[in-house]
Motif scaffolding. Sequence first.
Motif, PDB file in Angstrom:
ATOM      1  N   LEU A 126       5.177  42.977  -1.853  1.00 34.06           N
ATOM      2  CA  LEU A 126       4.792  41.820  -1.358  1.00 34.06           C
ATOM      3  C   LEU A 126       4.305  41.148  -2.612  1.00 34.06           C
ATOM      4  CD1 LEU A 126       3.909  40.004   1.070  1.00 34.06           C
ATOM      5  CD2 LEU A 126       1.814  40.918   0.859  1.00 34.06           C
ATOM      6  N   VAL A 128       2.330  37.622  -3.474  1.00 34.58           N
ATOM      7  CA  VAL A 128       1.694  36.529  -3.198  1.00 34.58           C
ATOM      8  C   VAL A 128       1.498  35.475  -4.061  1.00 34.58           C
ATOM      9  CG1 VAL A 128      -1.187  36.139  -2.582  1.00 34.58           C
ATOM     10  CG2 VAL A 128      -0.230  38.372  -2.191  1.00 34.58           C
ATOM     11  N   ALA A 167       9.546  31.413  -3.007  1.00 36.41           N
ATOM     12  CA  ALA A 167       8.936  31.586  -1.742  1.00 36.41           C
ATOM     13  C   ALA A 167       9.647  31.328  -0.383  1.00 36.41           C
ATOM     14  CB  ALA A 167       7.442  31.151  -1.728  1.00 36.41           C
ATOM     15  N   PRO A 171      11.293  34.849   2.229  1.00 37.41           N
ATOM     16  CA  PRO A 171       9.940  34.742   3.092  1.00 37.41           C
ATOM     17  C   PRO A 171       9.600  36.192   3.518  1.00 37.41           C
ATOM     18  CG  PRO A 171      11.839  33.909   4.620  1.00 37.41           C
ATOM     19  CD  PRO A 171      12.280  33.934   3.012  1.00 37.41           C
ATOM     20  N   ASP A 172      10.471  37.234   3.337  1.00 40.05           N
ATOM     21  CA  ASP A 172      10.068  38.653   3.858  1.00 40.05           C
ATOM     22  C   ASP A 172       9.323  39.136   2.644  1.00 40.05           C
ATOM     23  OD1 ASP A 172      11.229  38.083   6.377  1.00 40.05           O
ATOM     24  OD2 ASP A 172      13.345  39.226   5.840  1.00 40.05           O
ATOM     25  N   TRP A 174       7.516  37.170   0.205  1.00 36.19           N
ATOM     26  CA  TRP A 174       6.702  36.339  -0.309  1.00 36.19           C
ATOM     27  C   TRP A 174       5.468  35.932   0.520  1.00 36.19           C
ATOM     28  CZ3 TRP A 174       6.506  33.862  -5.603  1.00 36.19           C
ATOM     29  CH2 TRP A 174       7.504  34.552  -6.391  1.00 36.19           C
ATOM     30  N   VAL A 175       4.526  35.629   0.369  1.00 36.96           N
ATOM     31  CA  VAL A 175       3.519  34.809   1.218  1.00 36.96           C
ATOM     32  C   VAL A 175       2.770  33.677   0.214  1.00 36.96           C
ATOM     33  CG1 VAL A 175       1.850  36.558   0.822  1.00 36.96           C
ATOM     34  CG2 VAL A 175       1.751  35.190   2.893  1.00 36.96           C
ATOM     35  N   ILE A 177      -0.325  31.510  -0.172  1.00 37.55           N
ATOM     36  CA  ILE A 177      -1.765  31.275   0.224  1.00 37.55           C
ATOM     37  C   ILE A 177      -2.386  30.095  -0.403  1.00 37.55           C
ATOM     38  CG2 ILE A 177      -4.119  32.255   0.054  1.00 37.55           C
ATOM     39  CD1 ILE A 177      -2.302  33.909   1.701  1.00 37.55           C
ATOM     40  N   ALA A 193      -3.320  38.530   4.906  1.00 37.43           N
ATOM     41  CA  ALA A 193      -1.708  38.513   4.766  1.00 37.43           C
ATOM     42  C   ALA A 193      -1.314  39.907   4.491  1.00 37.43           C
ATOM     43  CB  ALA A 193      -1.402  37.458   3.654  1.00 37.43           C
ATOM     44  N   GLU A 196      -1.209  42.254   7.488  1.00 35.28           N
ATOM     45  CA  GLU A 196      -0.037  41.889   8.359  1.00 35.28           C
ATOM     46  C   GLU A 196       1.103  42.251   7.755  1.00 35.28           C
ATOM     47  OE1 GLU A 196      -0.723  37.551   8.899  1.00 35.28           O
ATOM     48  OE2 GLU A 196      -2.235  37.883  10.215  1.00 35.28           O
ATOM     49  N   ARG A 197       1.333  42.083   6.508  1.00 41.24           N
ATOM     50  CA  ARG A 197       2.731  42.416   6.133  1.00 41.24           C
ATOM     51  C   ARG A 197       3.072  43.787   5.774  1.00 41.24           C
ATOM     52  NH1 ARG A 197       5.838  38.137   3.715  1.00 41.24           N
ATOM     53  NH2 ARG A 197       5.491  36.386   4.749  1.00 41.24           N
TER      54      ARG A 197
END
Length: 200
Positions: A126, A128, A167, A171-172, A174-175, A177, A193, A196-197
Amino acid sequence: MTGRLIAFEGGEATGKSTQARLLAKRLGALLTFEPGATELGAHVRTLVLDSPDLALSPHAEALLMAADRAQHVAEVIRPALDAGTHVVTDRFIGSSLAYQGFGRHLGVDDVLALSLFATGGLQSDLTVLLTVSEDEARSRQASPSDRIEAEDADFHRRVLEGYRTLAEENPDQWVVIDGNRSVEEVAEAVYTAVQERLGV
């Protein structure tokens, strides 16, 4: 069980280092950073960031950053992940894509290929991306402290646009914020986040 790799990305003065530290503490993860987390990396950091009079070509800069990343993965990140430890890194592949791919006009595909060669194919589980307004960034950064921070506004604009593009296109992985809020609010949003991911 293999650990998970979480990377923090963003432009200058977005709060990456603070948020990476807070998340690592909350997860009991290994906290690391780029460039400079290894002995070799410290030399690379001096060349790339702390040598304002050194006329580095964009390609040389990208290769140096890849060398730092290769040693970082081999010496720090991969052993921790293989031992089942989660790793939080302040900057990773996304920085090269944004700063050298977009900022230096080297092209995302070539820089990504170079970075994946350096990491042996390892990517973050992931990424961020912290974003702040230009006014907020300026208020946090009194003056440029290194060679890249001292680049002109157009360069940094390309970097930020590059991050947004990355991003949006991934989308899968990167998140995004909003970093304009208090440190505590951003930390909670980041943790939510990540839960959740990745469920870690």
